[in-house]
Design an enzyme around this catalytic site. Sequence first.
Site, PDB file in Angstrom:
ATOM      1  N   SER A   1      43.950  41.810  41.960  1.00  0.00           N
ATOM      2  CA  SER A   1      44.375  41.817  43.369  1.00  0.00           C
ATOM      3  C   SER A   1      45.053  40.517  43.761  1.00  0.00           C
ATOM      4  CB  SER A   1      43.161  41.950  44.299  1.00  0.00           C
ATOM      5  OG  SER A   1      42.468  43.108  44.041  1.00  0.00           O
TER       6      SER A   1
ATOM      7  N   HIS B   1      52.544  51.189  46.642  1.00  0.00           N
ATOM      8  CA  HIS B   1      51.565  50.495  45.798  1.00  0.00           C
ATOM      9  C   HIS B   1      52.166  50.337  44.409  1.00  0.00           C
ATOM     10  CE1 HIS B   1      47.431  49.765  44.251  1.00  0.00           C
ATOM     11  NE2 HIS B   1      47.920  50.315  43.170  1.00  0.00           N
TER      12      HIS B   1
ATOM     13  N   HIS C   1      40.748  51.397  39.808  1.00  0.00           N
ATOM     14  CA  HIS C   1      39.347  51.017  39.923  1.00  0.00           C
ATOM     15  C   HIS C   1      38.436  52.238  39.889  1.00  0.00           C
ATOM     16  CE1 HIS C   1      41.490  47.581  41.741  1.00  0.00           C
ATOM     17  NE2 HIS C   1      40.503  46.863  41.267  1.00  0.00           N
TER      18      HIS C   1
ATOM     19  N   TYR D   1      35.968  52.649  41.821  1.00  0.00           N
ATOM     20  CA  TYR D   1      35.622  53.066  43.193  1.00  0.00           C
ATOM     21  C   TYR D   1      36.653  54.015  43.809  1.00  0.00           C
ATOM     22  CZ  TYR D   1      38.726  49.173  44.594  1.00  0.00           C
ATOM     23  OH  TYR D   1      39.788  48.330  44.738  1.00  0.00           O
ATOM     24  N   GLU D   2      37.821  54.141  43.154  1.00  0.00           N
ATOM     25  CA  GLU D   2      38.819  55.087  43.673  1.00  0.00           C
ATOM     26  C   GLU D   2      38.443  56.528  43.324  1.00  0.00           C
ATOM     27  OE1 GLU D   2      43.109  53.370  43.304  1.00  0.00           O
ATOM     28  OE2 GLU D   2      41.858  52.293  41.886  1.00  0.00           O
TER      29      GLU D   2
ATOM     30  N   ALA E   1      40.108  39.153  41.392  1.00  0.00           N
ATOM     31  CA  ALA E   1      39.622  38.377  42.539  1.00  0.00           C
ATOM     32  C   ALA E   1      38.132  38.668  42.631  1.00  0.00           C
ATOM     33  CB  ALA E   1      40.330  38.816  43.799  1.00  0.00           C
TER      34      ALA E   1
ATOM     35  N   MET F   1      34.498  44.049  41.441  1.00  0.00           N
ATOM     36  CA  MET F   1      34.448  45.503  41.263  1.00  0.00           C
ATOM     37  C   MET F   1      35.344  45.981  40.122  1.00  0.00           C
ATOM     38  SD  MET F   1      34.887  46.455  45.277  1.00  0.00           S
ATOM     39  CE  MET F   1      34.043  45.512  46.547  1.00  0.00           C
ATOM     40  N   SER F   2      35.680  45.096  39.196  1.00  0.00           N
ATOM     41  CA  SER F   2      36.607  45.509  38.125  1.00  0.00           C
ATOM     42  C   SER F   2      36.253  44.800  36.830  1.00  0.00           C
ATOM     43  CB  SER F   2      38.037  45.160  38.531  1.00  0.00           C
ATOM     44  OG  SER F   2      38.217  43.753  38.554  1.00  0.00           O
TER      45      SER F   2
ATOM     46  N   ASN G   1      36.476  34.289  47.866  1.00  0.00           N
ATOM     47  CA  ASN G   1      35.581  34.148  49.028  1.00  0.00           C
ATOM     48  C   ASN G   1      34.198  33.794  48.527  1.00  0.00           C
ATOM     49  OD1 ASN G   1      35.882  37.188  48.174  1.00  0.00           O
ATOM     50  ND2 ASN G   1      33.795  36.932  48.919  1.00  0.00           N
TER      51      ASN G   1
ATOM     52  N   HIS H   1      39.026  42.543  53.123  1.00  0.00           N
ATOM     53  CA  HIS H   1      40.000  42.570  52.032  1.00  0.00           C
ATOM     54  C   HIS H   1      41.173  41.641  52.351  1.00  0.00           C
ATOM     55  CE1 HIS H   1      42.125  44.055  48.581  1.00  0.00           C
ATOM     56  NE2 HIS H   1      43.128  44.501  49.317  1.00  0.00           N
TER      57      HIS H   1
HETATM   58  N1  HPA Z   1      32.422  41.166  46.249  1.00  0.00           N
HETATM   59  C1  HPA Z   1      32.912  42.111  45.428  1.00  0.00           C
HETATM   60  N2  HPA Z   1      34.168  42.148  45.046  1.00  0.00           N
HETATM   61  C2  HPA Z   1      34.984  41.188  45.488  1.00  0.00           C
HETATM   62  C3  HPA Z   1      34.552  40.178  46.349  1.00  0.00           C
HETATM   63  C4  HPA Z   1      33.188  40.161  46.752  1.00  0.00           C
HETATM   64  O1  HPA Z   1      32.717  39.288  47.511  1.00  0.00           O
HETATM   65  N3  HPA Z   1      35.626  39.388  46.594  1.00  0.00           N
HETATM   66  C5  HPA Z   1      36.680  39.899  45.902  1.00  0.00           C
HETATM   67  N4  HPA Z   1      36.295  40.995  45.241  1.00  0.00           N
END
Ligand code: HPA
Length: 266
Positions: free
Chosen positions: A25, A55, A77, A79-80, A107, A205-206, A229, A241
């Site tokens: 990402s 996209h 992903h 989650y999709e 990320a 998540m990846s 973050n 996001h």
């Molecule tokens: N949690 C899960 N996935 C993420 C995060 C997070 O804080 N930041 C970027 N992808």
Amino acid sequence: MEDTLEFIKGKINNFSPEIGIILGSGLGELADKYCDISISYNDIPNFIKSTVKGHKGRLVFAEISGKKVVMMQGRNHYYEGHTMKEITYPVKVMKKLGVKTLILTNAAGGVSEKMKAGDLMLITDHINFMGANPLVGPNDETLGERFPDMTEIYKKKLIELAEKCAKDLGINIKEGIYFANSGPSYETPAEIRMAGMLGADAVGMSTVPEAIVANYCGLNVLGISCISNSASKSGGDKLSHEDVIETTNKVKEKFKKLIVNIIEKL
Ligand code: HPA
């Protein structure tokens, strides 16, 4: 697989990539800067078709620092709603195209105190908390064994090389353990405390499904997280996001420099 390979090979005129990169990402720009040939996932037999308009989902072939590279600009992903098998299929395709080294990027949220937004983290190991494994199902013996060893997915030699590159470039780089959740919801503060207790430094998540499949089929893996973050903590800021993308935007120049330097030294 034969259909996929025949189609791709028909587009790339004997280009034989030795390095694969999956761009996470906000980190896809490398494939804008270096792009000799690109193929949309929508056109490739058996690739997941993108339904989101605008996209970017494409395979990009390019020579970077004299090395032949294939990049995934945009990943799918779990989650999709795709299966683990579907999201890791491109890794098997890369292997069949001759790739030897795979650089996985993402990320991620910082779990341990030492991980701050804007940091880069070399992944030393992972914890698969996604509740699924991409190798479930009949095994293809031509790719790897039924019960593959996972003691050194992220190769020490590659971590050392990446560290040296970062040092040469004056980039401060950290190391840590990546904890994978299925998403798409971000974690609760209690879940982040648990991940920390289990030894995690970052959460995302990846990456883990691709890393498992890559290691299974004999690819050397390097993993780099961009800490976008601080993962959710009681009394902390709310996560969005947009904030994740904002930080990756700030980091992307340093990230690109590092990747190009690593490729040069590989
Ligand atoms: N949690 C899960 N996935 C993420 C995060 C997070 O804080 N930041 C970027 N992808």
